[in-house]
Motif scaffolding. Structure first.
Motif, mmCIF file in Angstrom:
data_model
loop_
_atom_site.group_PDB
_atom_site.id
_atom_site.type_symbol
_atom_site.label_atom_id
_atom_site.label_comp_id
_atom_site.label_asym_id
_atom_site.label_seq_id
_atom_site.Cartn_x
_atom_site.Cartn_y
_atom_site.Cartn_z
ATOM 1 N N UNK A 97 11.943 -16.447 -57.659
ATOM 2 C CA UNK A 97 12.615 -16.517 -56.415
ATOM 3 C C UNK A 97 11.569 -16.651 -55.277
ATOM 4 N N UNK A 98 10.405 -15.527 -55.606
ATOM 5 C CA UNK A 98 9.135 -15.565 -54.566
ATOM 6 C C UNK A 98 8.575 -17.058 -54.539
ATOM 7 N N UNK A 99 8.294 -17.692 -55.521
ATOM 8 C CA UNK A 99 7.874 -18.972 -55.680
ATOM 9 C C UNK A 99 8.729 -19.777 -54.805
ATOM 10 N N UNK A 100 9.855 -19.535 -55.100
ATOM 11 C CA UNK A 100 10.814 -20.558 -54.518
ATOM 12 C C UNK A 100 10.917 -20.537 -52.849
ATOM 13 N N UNK A 102 8.229 -19.730 -51.064
ATOM 14 C CA UNK A 102 7.306 -20.804 -50.560
ATOM 15 C C UNK A 102 7.562 -21.933 -50.668
ATOM 16 N N UNK A 103 8.065 -22.565 -51.622
ATOM 17 C CA UNK A 103 8.191 -23.962 -52.077
ATOM 18 C C UNK A 103 9.296 -24.627 -51.180
ATOM 19 N N UNK A 104 10.697 -23.960 -51.624
ATOM 20 C CA UNK A 104 11.822 -24.432 -50.811
ATOM 21 C C UNK A 104 12.020 -24.070 -49.528
ATOM 22 N N UNK A 105 11.549 -22.868 -49.277
ATOM 23 C CA UNK A 105 12.071 -22.017 -47.993
ATOM 24 C C UNK A 105 12.836 -20.855 -48.485
ATOM 25 N N UNK A 106 12.944 -20.139 -47.259
ATOM 26 C CA UNK A 106 13.748 -18.761 -47.513
ATOM 27 C C UNK A 106 15.103 -18.847 -47.833
ATOM 28 N N UNK A 107 15.793 -19.754 -46.705
ATOM 29 C CA UNK A 107 17.186 -19.810 -46.773
ATOM 30 C C UNK A 107 17.507 -20.205 -48.029
ATOM 31 N N UNK A 108 17.063 -21.603 -48.303
ATOM 32 C CA UNK A 108 17.839 -22.250 -49.624
ATOM 33 C C UNK A 108 17.372 -21.275 -50.795
ATOM 34 N N UNK A 109 16.096 -20.733 -50.817
ATOM 35 C CA UNK A 109 15.762 -19.890 -52.272
ATOM 36 C C UNK A 109 16.705 -18.746 -52.270
ATOM 37 N N UNK A 110 17.103 -18.215 -51.186
ATOM 38 C CA UNK A 110 17.910 -16.930 -50.972
ATOM 39 C C UNK A 110 19.353 -17.249 -51.385
ATOM 40 N N UNK A 111 19.691 -18.213 -50.958
ATOM 41 C CA UNK A 111 21.292 -18.702 -51.333
ATOM 42 C C UNK A 111 21.181 -19.070 -52.858
ATOM 43 N N UNK A 154 9.163 -21.520 -44.545
ATOM 44 C CA UNK A 154 9.882 -22.717 -44.544
ATOM 45 C C UNK A 154 9.936 -23.734 -45.629
ATOM 46 N N UNK A 155 8.692 -23.842 -46.237
ATOM 47 C CA UNK A 155 8.900 -24.632 -47.583
ATOM 48 C C UNK A 155 9.268 -25.797 -47.045
ATOM 49 N N UNK A 156 9.952 -26.707 -47.942
ATOM 50 C CA UNK A 156 10.335 -28.029 -47.545
ATOM 51 C C UNK A 156 11.721 -28.219 -46.823
ATOM 52 N N UNK A 157 12.398 -26.902 -46.897
ATOM 53 C CA UNK A 157 13.680 -26.746 -46.119
ATOM 54 C C UNK A 157 13.405 -25.677 -44.990
ATOM 55 N N UNK A 158 14.693 -24.983 -44.831
ATOM 56 C CA UNK A 158 14.388 -23.919 -43.708
ATOM 57 C C UNK A 158 14.450 -22.607 -44.693
#
Length: 158
Positions: A97-100, A102-111, A154-158
């Motif tokens: 999740x923590x890696x996600x 950084x890479x994908x962004x907070x919102x997408x990774x949290x969902x 924000x990564x590559x998304x929000x």
């Protein structure tokens, strides 16, 4: 033997808390922020990690101080391999999740994290899980962005 094992574990936890307290300024970088309506003094980003490390160290000291008061076996002695594997998988999930974030962004990774964690916890109603995960992620994003003025990755998304 039980006292030695418990004392050694508590000492390791205390040392970890002390190390995190010392390293917090290097690990946490960002803008100082103020909590509206509570203080006129800006809180630095290092405040909450240092508070958590102090609480971690204090709890370890309490464990050390109360070792002689306990007479039963440690719960860890009776814990089986399956339980340890479950904990390891959970910790690995948090790391992913923590890696996600950084890479994908907070919102997408949290969902994704809230959805997967809910499914792993035994919940199966996706009609409830997915909107809840989206709501939690968006609400946290808004609180950090507009309430606390803290930017999240924000990564590559929000």
């Amino acid at each position: 033997m039980r006292w030695i094992l418990e004392g050694a574990l508590a000492a390791i936890i205390f040392a970890t808390g002390a190390l995190l307290f010392a390293l917090a300024p290097d690990l946490v970088r960002g803008w100082a922020f103020s909590i509206p309506g509570t203080t006129d003094v800006a809180l630095e980003p290092v405040f909450f990690p240092r508070l958590a490390s102090l609480l971690l160290s204090a709890s370890a000291l309490l464990v050390i101080a109360t070792i002689p008061l306990r007479s039963g076996p440690l719960p860890a002695v009776g814990t089986g391999l399956a339980e340890y594997i479950r904990v390891a998988v959970g910790l690995a999930g948090i790391l992913v999740y923590l890696i996600g974030v950084v890479v994908l962004g907070f919102v997408v990774s949290t969902v994704i994290f809230v959805t997967v964690a809910s499914l792993a916890g035994g919940y199966r109603n996706l009609v409830v899980i997915v909107p809840t995960a989206i709501g939690v992620a968006v609400a946290l994003r808004l609180v950090f962005r507009f309430g606390l003025h803290v930017g999240l990755p924000e990564g590559i998304f929000l």
